[in-house]
Design a protein around this motif. Structure first.
Motif, PDB file in Angstrom:
ATOM      1  N   PHE A 226       2.338  -2.376  -2.913  1.00 52.16           N
ATOM      2  CA  PHE A 226       0.937  -3.199  -2.835  1.00 52.16           C
ATOM      3  C   PHE A 226       0.063  -2.770  -3.825  1.00 52.16           C
ATOM      4  O   PHE A 226       0.016  -1.712  -4.366  1.00 52.16           O
ATOM      5  CB  PHE A 226       0.341  -3.275  -1.365  1.00 52.16           C
ATOM      6  CG  PHE A 226       0.522  -1.895  -0.654  1.00 52.16           C
ATOM      7  CD1 PHE A 226      -0.853  -0.940  -0.919  1.00 52.16           C
ATOM      8  CD2 PHE A 226       1.365  -1.068  -0.297  1.00 52.16           C
ATOM      9  CE1 PHE A 226      -0.706   0.446  -0.206  1.00 52.16           C
ATOM     10  CE2 PHE A 226       1.433   0.341   0.360  1.00 52.16           C
ATOM     11  CZ  PHE A 226       0.221   1.008   0.200  1.00 52.16           C
ATOM     12  N   LYS A 227      -0.885  -3.633  -3.727  1.00 52.30           N
ATOM     13  CA  LYS A 227      -1.994  -3.229  -4.888  1.00 52.30           C
ATOM     14  C   LYS A 227      -3.226  -2.479  -4.238  1.00 52.30           C
ATOM     15  O   LYS A 227      -3.733  -3.014  -3.022  1.00 52.30           O
ATOM     16  CB  LYS A 227      -2.466  -4.358  -5.467  1.00 52.30           C
ATOM     17  CG  LYS A 227      -3.685  -4.251  -6.520  1.00 52.30           C
ATOM     18  CD  LYS A 227      -3.889  -5.683  -7.147  1.00 52.30           C
ATOM     19  CE  LYS A 227      -5.035  -5.578  -8.103  1.00 52.30           C
ATOM     20  NZ  LYS A 227      -5.314  -6.919  -8.901  1.00 52.30           N
ATOM     21  N   VAL A 228      -3.913  -1.303  -4.873  1.00 56.33           N
ATOM     22  CA  VAL A 228      -4.934  -0.715  -4.443  1.00 56.33           C
ATOM     23  C   VAL A 228      -6.014  -0.756  -5.464  1.00 56.33           C
ATOM     24  O   VAL A 228      -5.774  -0.512  -6.584  1.00 56.33           O
ATOM     25  CB  VAL A 228      -4.680   0.759  -4.194  1.00 56.33           C
ATOM     26  CG1 VAL A 228      -5.826   1.574  -3.434  1.00 56.33           C
ATOM     27  CG2 VAL A 228      -3.357   0.878  -3.230  1.00 56.33           C
ATOM     28  N   THR A 229      -7.287  -1.245  -5.057  1.00 59.40           N
ATOM     29  CA  THR A 229      -8.346  -1.218  -5.986  1.00 59.40           C
ATOM     30  C   THR A 229      -9.470  -0.394  -5.523  1.00 59.40           C
ATOM     31  O   THR A 229      -9.713  -0.015  -4.364  1.00 59.40           O
ATOM     32  CB  THR A 229      -8.849  -2.778  -5.980  1.00 59.40           C
ATOM     33  OG1 THR A 229      -9.313  -3.151  -4.690  1.00 59.40           O
ATOM     34  CG2 THR A 229      -7.674  -3.878  -6.279  1.00 59.40           C
ATOM     35  N   TRP A 230     -10.211   0.064  -6.470  1.00 60.90           N
ATOM     36  CA  TRP A 230     -11.543   0.832  -6.226  1.00 60.90           C
ATOM     37  C   TRP A 230     -12.576   0.419  -7.439  1.00 60.90           C
ATOM     38  O   TRP A 230     -12.252  -0.340  -8.397  1.00 60.90           O
ATOM     39  CB  TRP A 230     -11.225   2.196  -6.360  1.00 60.90           C
ATOM     40  CG  TRP A 230     -10.518   2.511  -7.586  1.00 60.90           C
ATOM     41  CD1 TRP A 230     -10.861   3.000  -8.904  1.00 60.90           C
ATOM     42  CD2 TRP A 230      -8.984   2.666  -7.816  1.00 60.90           C
ATOM     43  NE1 TRP A 230     -10.027   3.062  -9.914  1.00 60.90           N
ATOM     44  CE2 TRP A 230      -8.783   2.985  -9.334  1.00 60.90           C
ATOM     45  CE3 TRP A 230      -7.972   2.517  -7.148  1.00 60.90           C
ATOM     46  CZ2 TRP A 230      -7.417   3.144  -9.816  1.00 60.90           C
ATOM     47  CZ3 TRP A 230      -6.527   2.543  -7.726  1.00 60.90           C
ATOM     48  CH2 TRP A 230      -6.417   2.887  -9.001  1.00 60.90           C
ATOM     49  N   THR A 231     -13.576   0.620  -7.089  1.00 60.70           N
ATOM     50  CA  THR A 231     -14.760   0.361  -8.133  1.00 60.70           C
ATOM     51  C   THR A 231     -16.149   1.262  -7.897  1.00 60.70           C
ATOM     52  O   THR A 231     -16.082   2.321  -6.868  1.00 60.70           O
ATOM     53  CB  THR A 231     -15.451  -0.865  -8.018  1.00 60.70           C
ATOM     54  OG1 THR A 231     -16.116  -1.171  -9.075  1.00 60.70           O
ATOM     55  CG2 THR A 231     -16.170  -1.344  -6.581  1.00 60.70           C
TER      56      THR A 231
ATOM     57  N   PHE B 173       0.773   0.522  -5.698  1.00 58.37           N
ATOM     58  CA  PHE B 173       1.373   1.748  -4.912  1.00 58.37           C
ATOM     59  C   PHE B 173       2.703   1.190  -4.650  1.00 58.37           C
ATOM     60  O   PHE B 173       3.047   0.296  -3.993  1.00 58.37           O
ATOM     61  CB  PHE B 173       0.563   2.022  -3.919  1.00 58.37           C
ATOM     62  CG  PHE B 173       0.869   3.329  -2.937  1.00 58.37           C
ATOM     63  CD1 PHE B 173       0.362   4.443  -3.484  1.00 58.37           C
ATOM     64  CD2 PHE B 173       1.983   3.279  -1.794  1.00 58.37           C
ATOM     65  CE1 PHE B 173       0.947   5.784  -2.701  1.00 58.37           C
ATOM     66  CE2 PHE B 173       2.183   4.436  -1.221  1.00 58.37           C
ATOM     67  CZ  PHE B 173       1.531   5.597  -1.470  1.00 58.37           C
ATOM     68  N   GLU B 174       3.557   2.171  -5.059  1.00 58.55           N
ATOM     69  CA  GLU B 174       5.093   1.627  -4.972  1.00 58.55           C
ATOM     70  C   GLU B 174       6.111   2.370  -3.628  1.00 58.55           C
ATOM     71  O   GLU B 174       5.662   3.619  -3.562  1.00 58.55           O
ATOM     72  CB  GLU B 174       6.105   1.813  -6.403  1.00 58.55           C
ATOM     73  CG  GLU B 174       5.178   0.917  -7.307  1.00 58.55           C
ATOM     74  CD  GLU B 174       6.262   1.039  -8.661  1.00 58.55           C
ATOM     75  OE1 GLU B 174       6.841   2.189  -8.781  1.00 58.55           O
ATOM     76  OE2 GLU B 174       6.002   0.390  -9.695  1.00 58.55           O
ATOM     77  N   ASN B 175       6.746   1.666  -3.232  1.00 54.48           N
ATOM     78  CA  ASN B 175       7.702   2.250  -2.442  1.00 54.48           C
ATOM     79  C   ASN B 175       7.142   2.855  -1.093  1.00 54.48           C
ATOM     80  O   ASN B 175       7.793   3.978  -0.694  1.00 54.48           O
ATOM     81  CB  ASN B 175       8.704   3.056  -3.095  1.00 54.48           C
ATOM     82  CG  ASN B 175       9.631   2.489  -4.084  1.00 54.48           C
ATOM     83  OD1 ASN B 175       9.962   1.308  -3.914  1.00 54.48           O
ATOM     84  ND2 ASN B 175       9.764   3.078  -5.125  1.00 54.48           N
TER      85      ASN B 175
END
Length: 205
Positions: free
Chosen positions: A7-12, A50-52
């Motif tokens: 899944f995708k993780v984002t930050w700013t 983020f994998e697995n």
């Protein structure tokens, strides 16, 4: 929750200094009950895959920014992602729900569904946690179902959708603290659309 192990993780971030700016970020993660681990160090990116992820685990993330002058900000508040278990995990008992459908194209979580096509069939899951999320398919042939938590009726869910939608989070229940609970699902066998399936169960520890 994530309905994939990846899944995708984002930050700013933002720098309050008029002439400043963000130079890089640090990002850490941990599983529930574990220690923080460095994931991204001095990255200029604002997202990463983020994998697995491990089924049944809850992952927590936090980030901090570093400005062009070298000042390091505080760690952000936490954000979490729950990676579900497959539909066969956590089953305590069932009346029916014998059908299993597998799809090699991975339309379903872990490639399979467990389903019922008869009114009155039921399945019960037992788990320990402070949140549970039910994931299934919504489609034109999907029936209504009754949901029970710890033996008490909670609500009726209509799983109908004109357009087929896979890996849908259709029900969630939260508690203030972690504890042992049961989730029971009863297929109402709605006329003309009697099928109900279970794709995954997500539990936050």
């Amino acid at each position: 929750i994530s309905t994939n192990r990846t899944f995708k993780v984002t930050w700013t971030g933002a720098d309050v200094q008029p002439s400043g700016g963000i130079a890089s970020y640090d990002v850490q993660y941990k599983v529930a009950g574990g220690a923080w681990k460095n994931w991204q160090r001095r990255t200029t990116a604002t997202h990463r895959i983020f994998e697995n992820g491990t089924p049944s685990k809850t992952y927590y993330f936090r980030a901090r920014a570093r400005d062009l002058a070298g000042n390091l900000g505080n760690w952000s508040g936490l954000r979490k992602t729950i990676v579900p278990r497959d539909n066969d995990a956590l089953i305590k008992s069932r009346n029916g729900f014998n059908g299993v459908y597998k799809n090699k194209h991975r339309l379903f979580y872990y490639g399979s569904l467990r389903y019922s096509a008869r009114r009155g069939q039921s399945i019960k899951f037992e788990f320990t946690g402070k949140q549970v999320v039910l994931v299934n398919t919504k489609a034109r042939n999907r029936s209504k179902t009754k949901i029970y938590i710890d033996g008490k009726y909670v609500k009726t869910i209509d799983n109908y959708s004109w357009k087929t939608k896979f890996r849908q989070a259709v029900f969630a229940k939260k508690w203030s603290t972690s504890g042992k609970h049961t989730l029971k699902i009863v297929n109402l066998g709605t006329p003309g659309r009697r099928v109900y399936d279970i794709d995954a169960i997500a539990v936050e520890k």
